[in-house]
Design an enzyme around this catalytic site. Sequence first.
Site, PDB file in Angstrom:
ATOM      1  N   SER A 188      -9.927  -0.483   6.885  1.00  0.00           N
ATOM      2  CA  SER A 188      -9.323  -0.300   5.558  1.00  0.00           C
ATOM      3  C   SER A 188      -8.669  -1.534   4.958  1.00  0.00           C
ATOM      4  CB  SER A 188      -8.298   0.836   5.600  1.00  0.00           C
ATOM      5  OG  SER A 188      -8.965   2.065   5.640  1.00  0.00           O
ATOM      6  N   SER A 197      -9.752   1.709   2.701  1.00  0.00           N
ATOM      7  CA  SER A 197      -8.914   2.520   1.839  1.00  0.00           C
ATOM      8  C   SER A 197      -7.852   1.715   1.100  1.00  0.00           C
ATOM      9  CB  SER A 197      -8.214   3.595   2.676  1.00  0.00           C
ATOM     10  OG  SER A 197      -7.320   2.995   3.590  1.00  0.00           O
ATOM     11  N   LYS A 204       0.851  -1.194   0.000  1.00  0.00           N
ATOM     12  CA  LYS A 204       0.000   0.000   0.000  1.00  0.00           C
ATOM     13  C   LYS A 204       0.886   1.244   0.000  1.00  0.00           C
ATOM     14  CE  LYS A 204      -3.989   1.969   2.495  1.00  0.00           C
ATOM     15  NZ  LYS A 204      -4.825   1.866   3.715  1.00  0.00           N
TER      16      LYS A 204
END
Lengths: 624, 472
Positions: B166, B142, B67
Site C-alpha cells: 500500500s 491503498s 494517511k
Amino acid sequence: MYENPDGVMIGLEVHVQLNKLKTKVFCGCTTDYHNDPPNSHVCPVCLGLPGALPVINKRAVEAAIKVGLALNCKVEEHTQFYRKNYYYPDLPKGFQITQYDFPISSGGYITIEGEDGEHRVGITRAHMEEDPGRLVHEGTIDKSKYTLIDYNRSGMALLEVVSDPDMRSPKEARRYLDKLRNILEYLDVFDGNLEGALRVDANISIMGGQRAEIKNISSHKGAERALLYEIVRQKNVLRRGGVVVLETRHFDEAREITMSMRSKEEAHDYRYFPEPDLVPLKISGWAPAIKATLPDLPDAWRLLFVEQYGITDEQAKALTSDIRLAKFYQMVVQNRDIKFAQLAADWMSNVLKGELNYRSQTFKVFSEQEAPKCWACGEKMVPSDRYLFDWNGILINDLDTFKKLKEYLMNNYGAFWVNNAPIEKDDAGRTIKISVENYSISLILDDTKNKVIVKFYKGGTYSLSLKKVNDRLNICEDIFYCNNCGASRDKNTTFIIKVEKPSVPEAEISLIDMLKALDFFENNKISEDDVLKIMRTILQKQIPKEFDVEKVDKIVKEEGLKKVEGNIVEAAALEAINENPQAVADYKAGKEKALNSLVGAVMKKTKGGADARTAREVLLGKLG
Amino acid sequence: MATINELKERIHAGSSEEIVAEYLERIGSSKLNAFITVAKENALVRAKEIDSEGFEGSLAGIPVAIKDNISTKGILTTCASKILTGYVPPYDAHVIERLKEAGAVIIGKTNMDEFAMGTSTETSFYGPTRNPWDTDRVPGGSSGGSAAAVAGGEVPIALGSDTGGSVRCPASFCGVVGLKPTYGVISRYGLISYANSLEQIGPFATTVRDVAALFDVIAGYDPRDSTSVDKEVNYSSALKNDVSGLKIGVPEEYFGEGTDENVEKAVWNAIHTLEDLGATRIKVKMPHTKYALSAYYIIAMSEASSNLARFDGMRYGLRTEDSDWHTTFSQVRAAGFGDEVKRRILLGTYALSAGYHDKYYLKALKVRTLIKQDFELAFKDADVLIAPTMPYPAFKLGEKIDDPLSLYLADVDTVPINLAGVPSISVPCGFSHGLPIGMQVIGKHFDETTILRTAYTFEENTDFHTREPEGL
C-alpha cells in the site's frame, strides 16, 4: 470410600482477578478503581480505541506463574496469547485477549477435604486473559431500558483456573473454591473481598449424561446452591424419561435457580488465532526463580502451627482458613510464649472466627505497603512516622528515654514484662537488649538502611525507622496518618475487622486488644464469657478517636466484668442443689440435660459473674 | 517540486507560515481528492508557532500529510470509512508524536482505500483519488491520497501504511519514492490495524533523500508496540552514490507472465544502469512466490475480520437508531462498512471458522514460513533484490473495481515482501505512455541502509524522479 450415588461429575472454571497488581494486564491504568467513578481509569488500550496496542504486564505474568506453581502445575517454557472473537457490549475490541494453545501453566492439582477424606482435584490449566468491562442495568437485566458500561474493569488481569471434572458433590465444589481462594490469598496476588474478584462457571453432569454449563456464579455459596439445584433438575429430567441436553445455563442468584441460555449447537465459534500484537513470551527460567520465593501455602502454615505450637489439626485448619487470621494468630503467639499458643488458638480458632463469621465481616491485617482509609473520617491515609525516642538517650542511660522505649514496647506489643526489666547495650552501642527470664527483645541499629529492627524472643520482627537529626538518632514508628482529620494508625499491629454493609462503620480489633483480653483471662481476672463479651463489644463498637490501648481495661470496668471467686461459686452451687431437688434427681437418673438447669441457677445467683464451665465442674464435683 | 532542503532554505529566508499557506492553496484548488481532512487552522497555528520559536527540529516548519488511518489527536481520523464518521482520536500515534517533536506541520489527512483494503483508492467512502499523471487513472492504493498529494505538489512529504504494497504501489503509480520498512522498525502504536502482522507505516517523498529524512524521524523503538525493535540507525548518513561490489539478485518469478512489457523493460534497464555503476547481477530463485498472494489474502483478511470487530458504534463513530445491542451492532456495521471491507471481513471470518481454520489459516501460515525461507536463501547470495513494484502502470478508474480478483492479482509482486517482513523501497525507473513505472529494491531484515543507498545511487545517475506531471 464415597459412593457418589448420582454419578455427579463437577468441573469448575474459575475466573480470578489478579487484583493485587498495581496496573492492568496490557496498559498502565490502575487496578485501584473500586471506589472511583465509572470510566475514570481508562486509556486508549483498555478502551480498545482504534490503533492502540496491548503490552504485557510482566508482573501479571509473574503472578500467573506463581499461581501455576502453587497449584502444582507445569509452567511452560514459552507462552502465547490468542484472540477469542465474539461480540458483546462489555468487550471494547470485539475480541478478548486470552490463551488457547500454549497456556502459561497446566496439569496441576489441589488437595481438598473430600466426601471421604483427602481428595485430589486435577487442574487442567490456568491461563491468563483480560477482563471485559462491567455492564450495569437499572433494576434487572430484562426490565432495564438501557445498559450502562463501566470500562474501569476492562483490561484487569484475569487467571482462568480450569479444573478436571473431579468433584463429586456440590460440597466438594465449595471446598475446592474455598481452598483455591485460600491459596491465592496466601500468594498475595488476590483480594477476594473486592467486587468481581472471583467468578465461577460450573460444568455438571450426572449418571454419565451430558453436562450443563452454569454461568454467572459469583460466590462460593452460590456455586454450591446452583449445583444442588442442577442435580435435582437433571434427576427430574431423567425421572421423567427425558435426556439431559448439553447447554449453557444462567444462574439466578436471587432465586437460586438455573435457566437455559442457549444450547451448545448454537454455541459460539470463537475463531481463536494468535494475537499478532503480542509476541510469544519466552518464560523459560522464570519458574525456578519464582519458585524460590514462593511463600508458604495454607497446608504448610497448618503443619507449622500443629508442630511448633502444639495446637490441634482442627484448630490449625480453622486458623489457616484465612491468611489474615493465621497471621494475626502468629503475631499473638510471637508476642507471648508457646504456652500461650494453645490458649490463643482456643479463642481465635473458635470464638473470634465464629464472631467474624456470624457478622459476615471481612477483615484484614494491614501490611506496610497499603494505605488504609481513615477509621475516623474515611479519607485515604498516608504513610508517615511518629517520633518515639532518641537512640543516644538509651546509650547515656537517660531515664526518660528508657521510659519512652518501654512504654512503646508495652503499648504496642503488649510486652508488659519489660516494665521492670533491665536494659543492656553492646559496646558498640548498636544493639539494645531488654530481657527477663525467658522473655527478651532486641533492638538492632542498621544505619545503612536507616532502620532499627525490633526482634522478639519468639521470632517476631518489626522495623522502626531511624532519622538522623543533628547529633540525635531519632527512632520513629511507621504509621498511617490522615491529613484530613489528624487521626493515625499504627502500621505493625492493627487488625481490622471490616463490616461489609457500607452504612456501618469499620470496626477493629487490634493485637493489643486480643493480648489483653487473653491476659485478663489467663490471670483469672475475668471469665470465659467475659472474654466473649469483650470481643463482641470491641467488634460492635465504633472505634474511639484516639487509638486506645486501654480499651479492654475500660470495657472490663464499664461492664463490671469481674470473675466471681471460687468460694462464691461453691456456695451458689450448694444453694442450687438444695433448691432444685427434682433436677438433681433427674440428673442422677441419667438425664444429663438436667444439669443445664442447675448451671443456669448458679449463673443467676452470681449474676452472670461465674464462668459456666467452672460452674459445671463445681456442680459435677458436688453431685459426685 | 520542492525538496525538504529547498523548503528549509525558504523557511529560513521567509517563514513556514508562508509555505504552509502556499500548500494549503494548492490543496484547495486541487482536482485530485487526495485529502479527506485538511487541517488548515491547526497547520497555520503550528507554522506560526514554529516561526516565532525558531524551532530547530529536522523537519521544522515542513508540511507533512498523514494517511487517514494514523491517529492524530484532535484531528478527524476516518480510515476513509463511513463507520468512523466523526471519530476524533484523543491521542497521537507514535509517528505523529515524533513528527511533532521534529517540528513538522501536519497539513491534513489523506484519502485511502477504506481501512487500507484496496489497490486503487477507489473503495474510499469519500470518493476516489485521481492520479496526477492522468486524472482518469487511479493513483494506486491503498495510500493513494498520500502518493498523489506528493506527486501533485500538494505536500512535500507524506506518510502511508503498507500491508501488502500500500505504500509501494501508489509510489509506483504516481512516480514518487515510497518505503516499506522492516516489520518492527516503526512503531504501529496509533496505526489503525488492518492486518497487524504484515503492516508498517512508510514515508513518501519525491526523492530518496527526503524519504530517508522522514524515515529518520519516525523510526525507532516504542515500548507501546510489543513488535517494535530497539535499533537506532541514522539512515540519511547512509546515502552514498556508490554501488560498486553490490550483488543484485533478480528473482525471475517477478518477471514474465502478466507483467507489462514496458515495465519489464524499464526494470531491466535500471538493473543494467546499476551494473554499469559497479554492481553485479545474479539470478535468484524464489519458488514459493506463486503461493504468496493466496497466503497473504487469507492472513490479512483473517486478522482484519478480528481487528474490525471493535467498530460497533457503541463508543465512537457512526451510530444508527438505538435498538437492542444485537440489532444496533448489525445495523451500524451494515451501514458503516463498504462492500470491499464487508467482503474481507466475511472471507476472514470464514477462514478462521472451526473446520476451515486448519485448511486455510494454518496453511497460509506455513506458506508464509516458506516465503520467508525463499528470501533467506536469496539473501545468502544477494545484497538486494530488484523487481517491478507493480506488474503494470496505473489503470483506469473503474477498470477493475468490479472484479476484485483481478485487483488482488495486482499485488502479486508486493505481498511476498510483507509476508517475509523485509524492507523494500519503490523508486521511479521509467515511463510507459506517459505513466510512471516503479521498481522495488528489496533488502535483508533491518538492512534499510543498503536499499536506500542503492535507490539513491540510481536516482543520482538518472532523471526519472525529476519529471513532473503536467496540467495540474
